[in-house]
Structure formats: structure tokens, C-alpha cells
Write a protein that holds these residues in place. Sequence first.
Motif, PDB file in Angstrom:
ATOM      1  N   GLY A 144       0.816  -1.202   0.000  1.00  0.00           N
ATOM      2  CA  GLY A 144       0.000   0.000   0.000  1.00  0.00           C
ATOM      3  C   GLY A 144       0.849   1.252   0.000  1.00  0.00           C
ATOM      4  N   ALA A 145       0.255   2.363   0.404  1.00  0.00           N
ATOM      5  CA  ALA A 145       0.934   3.658   0.357  1.00  0.00           C
ATOM      6  C   ALA A 145       2.167   3.711   1.243  1.00  0.00           C
ATOM      7  CB  ALA A 145      -0.043   4.762   0.761  1.00  0.00           C
ATOM      8  N   CYS A 146       2.233   2.874   2.268  1.00  0.00           N
ATOM      9  CA  CYS A 146       3.403   2.853   3.149  1.00  0.00           C
ATOM     10  C   CYS A 146       4.608   2.175   2.500  1.00  0.00           C
ATOM     11  CB  CYS A 146       3.071   2.150   4.459  1.00  0.00           C
ATOM     12  SG  CYS A 146       1.796   2.981   5.448  1.00  0.00           S
ATOM     13  N   LEU A 147       4.382   1.482   1.381  1.00  0.00           N
ATOM     14  CA  LEU A 147       5.442   0.831   0.592  1.00  0.00           C
ATOM     15  C   LEU A 147       6.256  -0.190   1.394  1.00  0.00           C
ATOM     16  CD1 LEU A 147       6.797   3.727  -1.680  1.00  0.00           C
ATOM     17  CD2 LEU A 147       4.988   2.063  -2.127  1.00  0.00           C
ATOM     18  N   PHE A 148       5.595  -0.903   2.285  1.00  0.00           N
ATOM     19  CA  PHE A 148       6.285  -1.981   2.992  1.00  0.00           C
ATOM     20  C   PHE A 148       6.511  -3.189   2.086  1.00  0.00           C
ATOM     21  CE2 PHE A 148       4.258  -0.164   6.997  1.00  0.00           C
ATOM     22  CZ  PHE A 148       5.432   0.402   7.446  1.00  0.00           C
ATOM     23  N   GLY A 149       5.713  -3.303   1.047  1.00  0.00           N
ATOM     24  CA  GLY A 149       5.782  -4.454   0.170  1.00  0.00           C
ATOM     25  C   GLY A 149       4.681  -5.445   0.495  1.00  0.00           C
ATOM     26  N   PRO A 150       4.658  -6.595  -0.193  1.00  0.00           N
ATOM     27  CA  PRO A 150       3.624  -7.615   0.046  1.00  0.00           C
ATOM     28  C   PRO A 150       3.591  -8.043   1.508  1.00  0.00           C
ATOM     29  CG  PRO A 150       4.838  -8.106  -1.962  1.00  0.00           C
ATOM     30  CD  PRO A 150       5.571  -6.981  -1.286  1.00  0.00           C
ATOM     31  N   SER A 151       2.394  -8.342   1.989  1.00  0.00           N
ATOM     32  CA  SER A 151       2.223  -8.748   3.386  1.00  0.00           C
ATOM     33  C   SER A 151       1.828 -10.215   3.458  1.00  0.00           C
ATOM     34  CB  SER A 151       1.140  -7.886   4.054  1.00  0.00           C
ATOM     35  OG  SER A 151       0.882  -8.307   5.354  1.00  0.00           O
ATOM     36  N   GLY A 152       2.507 -10.952   4.333  1.00  0.00           N
ATOM     37  CA  GLY A 152       2.163 -12.355   4.517  1.00  0.00           C
ATOM     38  C   GLY A 152       0.945 -12.526   5.402  1.00  0.00           C
ATOM     39  N   ASP A 153       0.596 -11.493   6.155  1.00  0.00           N
ATOM     40  CA  ASP A 153      -0.559 -11.522   7.045  1.00  0.00           C
ATOM     41  C   ASP A 153      -1.543 -10.471   6.550  1.00  0.00           C
ATOM     42  OD1 ASP A 153      -2.404 -11.443   9.073  1.00  0.00           O
ATOM     43  OD2 ASP A 153      -0.968 -10.969  10.659  1.00  0.00           O
ATOM     44  N   MET A 154      -2.746 -10.880   6.218  1.00  0.00           N
ATOM     45  CA  MET A 154      -3.714  -9.955   5.653  1.00  0.00           C
ATOM     46  C   MET A 154      -4.553  -9.243   6.713  1.00  0.00           C
ATOM     47  SD  MET A 154      -2.889  -9.942   2.596  1.00  0.00           S
ATOM     48  CE  MET A 154      -4.198  -8.909   1.959  1.00  0.00           C
ATOM     49  N   MET A 155      -4.137  -9.312   7.975  1.00  0.00           N
ATOM     50  CA  MET A 155      -4.791  -8.495   9.001  1.00  0.00           C
ATOM     51  C   MET A 155      -4.187  -7.088   8.924  1.00  0.00           C
ATOM     52  SD  MET A 155      -7.149 -10.262  10.495  1.00  0.00           S
ATOM     53  CE  MET A 155      -7.455 -10.944   8.855  1.00  0.00           C
ATOM     54  N   ILE A 156      -4.537  -6.396   7.859  1.00  0.00           N
ATOM     55  CA  ILE A 156      -3.971  -5.088   7.549  1.00  0.00           C
ATOM     56  C   ILE A 156      -5.097  -4.109   7.261  1.00  0.00           C
ATOM     57  CG2 ILE A 156      -1.764  -5.973   6.688  1.00  0.00           C
ATOM     58  CD1 ILE A 156      -2.927  -5.775   3.863  1.00  0.00           C
ATOM     59  N   ALA A 157      -4.730  -2.820   7.207  1.00  0.00           N
ATOM     60  CA  ALA A 157      -5.753  -1.796   7.001  1.00  0.00           C
ATOM     61  C   ALA A 157      -5.136  -0.525   6.428  1.00  0.00           C
ATOM     62  CB  ALA A 157      -6.462  -1.485   8.316  1.00  0.00           C
ATOM     63  N   ALA A 158      -6.031   0.331   5.923  1.00  0.00           N
ATOM     64  CA  ALA A 158      -5.656   1.654   5.432  1.00  0.00           C
ATOM     65  C   ALA A 158      -6.239   2.701   6.368  1.00  0.00           C
ATOM     66  CB  ALA A 158      -6.175   1.852   4.010  1.00  0.00           C
ATOM     67  N   MET A 159      -5.411   3.608   6.852  1.00  0.00           N
ATOM     68  CA  MET A 159      -5.866   4.672   7.745  1.00  0.00           C
ATOM     69  C   MET A 159      -6.406   5.833   6.924  1.00  0.00           C
ATOM     70  SD  MET A 159      -6.309   5.644  10.841  1.00  0.00           S
ATOM     71  CE  MET A 159      -5.334   4.513  11.842  1.00  0.00           C
ATOM     72  N   ASN A 160      -7.469   6.452   7.426  1.00  0.00           N
ATOM     73  CA  ASN A 160      -8.028   7.604   6.725  1.00  0.00           C
ATOM     74  C   ASN A 160      -6.981   8.697   6.533  1.00  0.00           C
ATOM     75  OD1 ASN A 160      -8.435   9.929   8.886  1.00  0.00           O
ATOM     76  ND2 ASN A 160      -8.963   8.005   9.898  1.00  0.00           N
ATOM     77  N   HIS A 161      -7.163   9.498   5.509  1.00  0.00           N
ATOM     78  CA  HIS A 161      -6.172  10.504   5.112  1.00  0.00           C
ATOM     79  C   HIS A 161      -5.764  11.412   6.265  1.00  0.00           C
ATOM     80  CE1 HIS A 161      -4.203  13.685   2.785  1.00  0.00           C
ATOM     81  NE2 HIS A 161      -4.988  14.548   3.395  1.00  0.00           N
ATOM     82  N   THR A 162      -6.721  11.866   7.067  1.00  0.00           N
ATOM     83  CA  THR A 162      -6.426  12.807   8.154  1.00  0.00           C
ATOM     84  C   THR A 162      -5.537  12.179   9.214  1.00  0.00           C
ATOM     85  OG1 THR A 162      -8.561  13.872   7.771  1.00  0.00           O
ATOM     86  CG2 THR A 162      -7.448  14.374   9.843  1.00  0.00           C
ATOM     87  N   ASP A 163      -5.902  10.982   9.660  1.00  0.00           N
ATOM     88  CA  ASP A 163      -5.118  10.314  10.703  1.00  0.00           C
ATOM     89  C   ASP A 163      -3.866   9.631  10.159  1.00  0.00           C
ATOM     90  OD1 ASP A 163      -6.888  11.045  12.782  1.00  0.00           O
ATOM     91  OD2 ASP A 163      -8.239   9.406  12.282  1.00  0.00           O
ATOM     92  N   TYR A 164      -3.807   9.435   8.840  1.00  0.00           N
ATOM     93  CA  TYR A 164      -2.589   8.914   8.204  1.00  0.00           C
ATOM     94  C   TYR A 164      -1.452   9.904   8.400  1.00  0.00           C
ATOM     95  CZ  TYR A 164       0.381   7.040   4.406  1.00  0.00           C
ATOM     96  OH  TYR A 164       1.413   6.515   3.659  1.00  0.00           O
ATOM     97  N   GLU A 165      -1.764  11.172   8.257  1.00  0.00           N
ATOM     98  CA  GLU A 165      -0.872  12.273   8.626  1.00  0.00           C
ATOM     99  C   GLU A 165       0.549  12.135   8.056  1.00  0.00           C
ATOM    100  OE1 GLU A 165      -0.339  14.966  12.675  1.00  0.00           O
ATOM    101  OE2 GLU A 165      -0.842  12.837  12.825  1.00  0.00           O
ATOM    102  N   THR A 166       0.622  12.224   6.734  1.00  0.00           N
ATOM    103  CA  THR A 166       1.917  12.143   6.039  1.00  0.00           C
ATOM    104  C   THR A 166       2.706  10.916   6.470  1.00  0.00           C
ATOM    105  OG1 THR A 166       1.913  14.565   6.110  1.00  0.00           O
ATOM    106  CG2 THR A 166       3.878  13.518   5.242  1.00  0.00           C
ATOM    107  N   SER A 167       2.063   9.773   6.500  1.00  0.00           N
ATOM    108  CA  SER A 167       2.636   8.445   6.780  1.00  0.00           C
ATOM    109  C   SER A 167       3.025   8.222   8.240  1.00  0.00           C
ATOM    110  CB  SER A 167       3.840   8.153   5.868  1.00  0.00           C
ATOM    111  OG  SER A 167       5.009   8.822   6.256  1.00  0.00           O
TER     112      SER A 167
END
Length: 325
Positions: A144-167
Motif C-alpha cells: 500500500g501507500a506505506c510501501l512496505f511491500g507484500p504482506s504475509g498476514d492480511m490483518m492489515i488496514a488503510a488509515m483515513n487521510h487525516t489520521d494517516y498524517e503524512t505516513s
Amino acid sequence: MSTTKHGAAHRRGHNRGKTVGIPVALSAAAALVCLVFAVLPGGGAATGGPAGATVGAPAAGSTAGSGSSAPAAGAPSDPAQPSASAPASPSSSASPSASVPARASASAAAKPAAPAAAPAGGRIRPGVGYQGVATAYEAADGNGACLFGPSGDMMIAAMNHTDYETSRACGAYVRIKASNGASITVRIVNECPLPCAPGQIDLSQQAFAELADLKVGRLPITWSLLSPADAPQTLSVRYQTGSSQYWCAIQVIGHRNPVAALEVQTGTGWRQLPRTGYNYFTAADGKGCGARIRITDLYGEQLTVDGIAVRANVVQATPVQFSRH
């Protein structure tokens, strides 16, 4: 006050002269004797003494004593105007001149003792509960936008733009509890752009399914930051593709707690690098690229890493990890 008292004394002396009926000649002689005493050394000390005492210790309630140097009882004092008592008692804790420097000194001493406050500075804070709504998205391989790469665990999420706060939210572990009582822990790897609202978390479909049926669509939730026990034993560092001694961007991976700041060591000391929305810290002029790295988490803990060479797009393990909170 002193002028009033002196005038009263003068009137009392004048009345006594009329009562005894002293002859005019004797009165003139007495006046001459008084004049002689007045010009002798020490003459006038009796009359000058009380006047001097009155100036040095003004009577309580006098106009001169209740002017700008000391506000009346119950009146608000002007902080820009130090009271008259300040110079007289510099060691007193009650005097403005002593208390102001004491507060400034205490504040300066307190800053190094609370490093967590400075780097935290973001919207998501430890020990705070947030309300929002959970939605779902197709996370594919988990990158995703954090560019960690593929995830082996799909317990993942995207934070809303405001609380994402420039990563700033990248890599944060979040505990989510749904209104139906179900709960899960997810790791933030992506950004949910506007119109995702503050408090909203867009879960991978796999994560959302742990809370409710995907047909629900929007699910009221509460969530908070987590410092998990089962985080990776150590964190890693990666230089972005294209990095060199002339320009570089650095990313931290596998950290237990959100990263608040990253610094590199230069010839003049530690240099804090600016953060990008894609979760890298950049040195546009190359200063500090390949040098020691100091990483600070949301709680203020600092880890220093040596021996990380500028090897573009290579995940390099370190022997350190942030403490659990």
C-alpha cells in the motif's frame, strides 16, 4: 499626610500665644531667640525628623503608598509591572521577580525529561480511544501507500487521510472493536484517501470479515493504538531505489511502535530528515547517507543503528527493536 499634620501643629501653637497674653516685646524677643537656634548647627532637626520619617514609611492607606508600585487589595496585578516588593525580597518565592525565573528554569529542565511529547506530536496518541467506522477494500498482496511491500498476514488496514498524517500512521498496530462486540488487531500499511473521514479505517476484506459480514458495508467501531508483544524481534532499514551518497531516502520496517522521527549523523551532529507521504525519510543533498541512523518512536524511545550501507531497495536487518508499552 505630612503637610496636614504640620498645619495642625502650627494652629495649636498660635492659640496658646493668645491665651497667656505675652507682651509684644517679649514675643519679639522670643521670636529672635528661635531664629538664633534655627541657624545653629543641628537646628531644625526636630521639625525635619518627622517629615523624613513620613516619606520613608508612608501611612497605611495614603495615596502615595497605593499607586502603581503596589496594586490595591483584590485588584488584578499587571504581569508587565513587577511589584515594589520584588527587589526587596529576591529570594522570596512569592515575589514576581523570583517566581518568573523559577518557572522558566523549571520548564527548561523539564524538556529533556519528557522526550515523548516532542516526537509524538501527531493525531494518534497512546492510551486514547477513537471512534469511527470500518469499511473494506480489496488489499491484493497487501502492499500500500506505506510501501512496505507484500504482506504475509492480511490483518492489515488503510488509515483515513487525516489520521494517516503524512505516513505517521504507517506500521502502527491498531486494536479495533466493533459495535457487535467482535475485535481484531490490524497493522496500518495503506492510506484511505478523502472522502474517508477522521476515525475511519478501511480494512482488508479478510480483516473486515473477522468483524462482520462484508455485506454490512459500514460498521461502527472504536479503536486505539497497540504496542504488541508479537511484533518482529528486530526492525529493519531500507534505502529507496535510486539512493546514493548524493541523495537518499530511508525507510524503517517491522517496528513495534510507530516511528516518529529519523535522524542521520553528519559531521556537525544529528540531522533530522523530513518525512514523505510514502513513508521514507529523505536527505536531498546526500548529507548523512550511509552514516549512523537514530530512530525515535511515538513514546520517545531512541534506537541507534550502525553499519547500514547505502544499498538501494535492500532490506537490512538490525539488532534492535522498540520496547513494548
